[in-house]
Design a protein around this motif. Structure first.
Motif, PDB file in Angstrom:
ATOM      1  N   ILE A   1       0.819  -1.200   0.000  1.00 34.07           N
ATOM      2  CA  ILE A   1       0.000   0.000   0.000  1.00 34.07           C
ATOM      3  C   ILE A   1       0.857   1.255   0.000  1.00 34.07           C
ATOM      4  O   ILE A   1       0.474   2.291  -0.570  1.00 34.07           O
ATOM      5  CB  ILE A   1      -0.946  -0.010   1.223  1.00 34.07           C
ATOM      6  N   ASP A   2       2.031   1.191   0.617  1.00 35.91           N
ATOM      7  CA  ASP A   2       2.912   2.364   0.647  1.00 35.91           C
ATOM      8  C   ASP A   2       3.299   2.791  -0.764  1.00 35.91           C
ATOM      9  O   ASP A   2       3.402   4.000  -1.059  1.00 35.91           O
ATOM     10  CB  ASP A   2       4.160   2.079   1.481  1.00 35.91           C
ATOM     11  N   ASN A   3       3.495   1.820  -1.671  1.00 32.04           N
ATOM     12  CA  ASN A   3       3.825   2.155  -3.066  1.00 32.04           C
ATOM     13  C   ASN A   3       2.669   2.879  -3.740  1.00 32.04           C
ATOM     14  O   ASN A   3       2.872   3.865  -4.464  1.00 32.04           O
ATOM     15  CB  ASN A   3       4.150   0.885  -3.857  1.00 32.04           C
ATOM     16  N   ASP A   4       1.450   2.398  -3.499  1.00 28.58           N
ATOM     17  CA  ASP A   4       0.277   3.023  -4.119  1.00 28.58           C
ATOM     18  C   ASP A   4       0.082   4.452  -3.621  1.00 28.58           C
ATOM     19  O   ASP A   4      -0.224   5.362  -4.402  1.00 28.58           O
ATOM     20  CB  ASP A   4      -0.977   2.200  -3.811  1.00 28.58           C
ATOM     21  N   VAL A   5       0.239   4.633  -2.320  1.00 24.42           N
ATOM     22  CA  VAL A   5       0.079   5.974  -1.744  1.00 24.42           C
ATOM     23  C   VAL A   5       1.133   6.920  -2.321  1.00 24.42           C
ATOM     24  O   VAL A   5       0.830   8.066  -2.686  1.00 24.42           O
ATOM     25  CB  VAL A   5       0.175   5.909  -0.207  1.00 24.42           C
ATOM     26  N   TYR A   6       2.361   6.432  -2.421  1.00 22.32           N
ATOM     27  CA  TYR A   6       3.446   7.261  -2.958  1.00 22.32           C
ATOM     28  C   TYR A   6       3.166   7.656  -4.416  1.00 22.32           C
ATOM     29  O   TYR A   6       3.326   8.821  -4.800  1.00 22.32           O
ATOM     30  CB  TYR A   6       4.765   6.494  -2.863  1.00 22.32           C
ATOM     31  N   ASN A   7       2.744   6.685  -5.215  1.00 19.48           N
ATOM     32  CA  ASN A   7       2.482   6.961  -6.622  1.00 19.48           C
ATOM     33  C   ASN A   7       1.321   7.942  -6.799  1.00 19.48           C
ATOM     34  O   ASN A   7       1.364   8.842  -7.653  1.00 19.48           O
ATOM     35  CB  ASN A   7       2.176   5.664  -7.370  1.00 19.48           C
ATOM     36  N   GLU A   8       0.268   7.738  -6.007  1.00 16.96           N
ATOM     37  CA  GLU A   8      -0.888   8.638  -6.088  1.00 16.96           C
ATOM     38  C   GLU A   8      -0.504  10.054  -5.656  1.00 16.96           C
ATOM     39  O   GLU A   8      -0.953  11.036  -6.233  1.00 16.96           O
ATOM     40  CB  GLU A   8      -2.029   8.119  -5.219  1.00 16.96           C
ATOM     41  N   LYS A   9       0.332  10.144  -4.652  1.00 21.99           N
ATOM     42  CA  LYS A   9       0.743  11.454  -4.151  1.00 21.99           C
ATOM     43  C   LYS A   9       1.533  12.215  -5.213  1.00 21.99           C
ATOM     44  O   LYS A   9       1.413  13.445  -5.344  1.00 21.99           O
ATOM     45  CB  LYS A   9       1.591  11.270  -2.896  1.00 21.99           C
ATOM     46  N   ARG A  10       2.322  11.496  -5.985  1.00 23.07           N
ATOM     47  CA  ARG A  10       3.119  12.124  -7.039  1.00 23.07           C
ATOM     48  C   ARG A  10       2.270  12.538  -8.238  1.00 23.07           C
ATOM     49  O   ARG A  10       2.591  13.499  -8.925  1.00 23.07           O
ATOM     50  CB  ARG A  10       4.216  11.172  -7.505  1.00 23.07           C
ATOM     51  N   SER A  11       1.181  11.812  -8.475  1.00 27.84           N
ATOM     52  CA  SER A  11       0.406  12.043  -9.697  1.00 27.84           C
ATOM     53  C   SER A  11      -0.789  12.976  -9.503  1.00 27.84           C
ATOM     54  O   SER A  11      -1.383  13.428 -10.483  1.00 27.84           O
ATOM     55  CB  SER A  11      -0.096  10.697 -10.254  1.00 27.84           C
ATOM     56  N   GLN A  12      -1.154  13.273  -8.260  1.00 34.14           N
ATOM     57  CA  GLN A  12      -2.328  14.106  -8.003  1.00 34.14           C
ATOM     58  C   GLN A  12      -1.939  15.461  -7.416  1.00 34.14           C
ATOM     59  O   GLN A  12      -1.097  15.545  -6.529  1.00 34.14           O
ATOM     60  CB  GLN A  12      -3.283  13.390  -7.036  1.00 34.14           C
ATOM     61  N   ARG A  13      -2.595  16.502  -7.887  1.00 32.05           N
ATOM     62  CA  ARG A  13      -2.330  17.830  -7.345  1.00 32.05           C
ATOM     63  C   ARG A  13      -2.895  17.964  -5.933  1.00 32.05           C
ATOM     64  O   ARG A  13      -2.254  18.514  -5.045  1.00 32.05           O
ATOM     65  CB  ARG A  13      -2.955  18.899  -8.246  1.00 32.05           C
ATOM     66  N   GLU A  14      -4.127  17.509  -5.764  1.00 29.32           N
ATOM     67  CA  GLU A  14      -4.776  17.598  -4.452  1.00 29.32           C
ATOM     68  C   GLU A  14      -4.910  16.191  -3.875  1.00 29.32           C
ATOM     69  O   GLU A  14      -5.966  15.567  -3.938  1.00 29.32           O
ATOM     70  CB  GLU A  14      -6.132  18.275  -4.575  1.00 29.32           C
ATOM     71  N   PHE A  15      -3.809  15.730  -3.318  1.00 28.79           N
ATOM     72  CA  PHE A  15      -3.770  14.359  -2.813  1.00 28.79           C
ATOM     73  C   PHE A  15      -4.385  14.282  -1.425  1.00 28.79           C
ATOM     74  O   PHE A  15      -4.138  15.127  -0.557  1.00 28.79           O
ATOM     75  CB  PHE A  15      -2.320  13.863  -2.765  1.00 28.79           C
TER      76      PHE A  15
END
Length: 397
Positions: free
Chosen positions: A156-170
């Motif tokens: 899950i840490d990988n998914d959170v990291y990737n989403e945080k990088r790809s979204q402006r309003e994470f």
């Protein structure tokens, strides 16, 4: 040992004490403690190739992939056969790393027969993206055979990291909710009714759903297996530390009663020797249960990035991060004046006619109970301070 067997032994202890048969009481108490501490717990970790099974096995046992006895990890299938990994501090608890389901060597239809499903207490089914048909087939077969299973969505840490990088309003909570809902809907489409999915990062067990997984396992395990699970769990929350303290506290009366039973032996000095021996053994168990031994503290330092010296700075007990010896226990006990007086009084009581042995037994019970209670409280507080320190929190308890 099941509930019925435990009840029988406890009744035998009670009967022996009522009949003043101290020798039989001591023997039954020791038998009870040995059985309780060696109840086997076998946990099966399964899932598709590359889902993170081996990493989870290592994290649960509190060891790194580089440590001796670690399960080998990699991006391809590294588990080619059913492999047991005993817990380093609690060998009665074994995590079994199973081969990935659906491989040529282990087709889904024959999987449970190949791995010997009957020896496992429950199954944890792991995936790192979406649960697939093979996972559901396995769950359904496990259910048919009367066993429990739990879905764990790993990495899950990988998914959170990737989403945080790809979204402006994470928003982390929103991301986690979306991942959980996606897993649940996928399982429902494949025929699983009301699935419960736990989101876990094997590198950060204190985050996400690992605590909820622990609570669920504890709630659904047979009562006599719960402590085996609890003590083998890494300290990923203050609640787990408090649960361990409560479970250890409930056993002190048996150690104190064992001490009192030995005090009935009319040989000067023998009770004191046994008392110290009991305290050494039990205190050592406390240190390992709370992860306050040197290897566990160093491992926690490595995984959290908090310097080992900083963890040692918040530890107050003279028993933590040391080898528990007779000399150390005597030194610590001597610092508690009332306890020393109680143990000395016990020896003096032996020479009192008629009531001497009974008084010695009472003093022996009290002194052992108080010493172990004090040690347990201090070490549990230390475990809380260490946990808070690794999270950067206020370490006052």
């Amino acid at each position: 040992m099941d509930i019925k067997e435990e009840w029988v032994i406890l009744e035998e202890i009670k009967e022996a004490l009522q009949n003043s048969d101290q020798s039989r009481a001591a023997e039954n108490i020791q038998k009870y403690l040995n059985k309780v501490e060696n109840i086997p717990l076998n946990i099966a970790i399964t899932g598709e190739t590359g889902s993170g099974k081996s990493t989870f096995v290592n994290a649960f046992r509190g060891i790194d992939k580089e440590d001796d006895g670690a399960a080998p990890t990699g991006v391809v299938e590294t588990t080619m056969e059913v492999t047991p990994y005993p817990h380093p501090n609690y060998p009665n608890v074994t995590l079994w790393d199973l081969p990935g389901i659906g491989t040529d060597s282990f087709p889904a239809e024959q999987y449970l027969e190949h791995v010997g499903f009957e020896k496992f207490d429950f199954f944890i089914i792991i995936c790192d993206t979406r649960f697939r048909e093979n996972d559901v087939k396995l769950a359904q077969e496990i259910q048919k055979m009367g066993k429990k299973f739990y879905f764990v969505r790993s990495k899950i840490d990988n998914d959170v990291y990737n989403e945080k990088r790809s979204q402006r309003e994470f928003n982390e909570e929103t991301t986690l909710a979306q991942i959980r809902e996606d897993c649940i809907k996928g399982l429902q489409k494949l025929g699983v009714k009301a699935p419960q999915v736990f989101l876990v990062s094997s590198f950060d067990l204190h985050l996400y759903d690992f605590r909820l997984l622990e609570e669920t396992l504890e709630r659904e395990l047979p009562e006599h297996k719960r402590n085996a699970l609890l003590f083998s769990m890494p300290n990923v929350s203050l609640e787990i530390i408090n649960k361990k303290k409560k479970a250890l506290k409930s056993k002190i009366k048996y150690y104190a009663t064992l001490s009192a039973a030995v005090a009935a032996v009319p040989i000067p000095g023998i009770s004191l020797v046994v008392d110290i021996g009991v305290i050494v053994g039990v205190s050592t168990k406390y240190v390992f249960a709370f992860g306050l031994d040197v290897p566990s503290l160093k491992k926690r330092s490595q995984t959290t990035g908090v310097p080992y010296e900083d963890l040692m700075d918040v530890i107050l007990s003279p028993l933590a991060a040391k080898k528990i010896t007779t000399d150390l226990i005597i030194k610590v006990v001597q610092s508690v004046g009332t306890t020393v007086a109680s143990m000395a009084t016990e020896e003096g009581c032996r020479f009192i006619p008629i009531l001497g042995i009974r008084l010695a037994m009472a003093f022996s019970f009290t002194s052992t109970y108080n010493i172990l209670s004090t040690f347990l409280d201090i070490l549990a507080d230390d475990a809380q301070r260490v946990f808070k320190k690794t999270l950067g929190l206020n370490t006052s308890v």
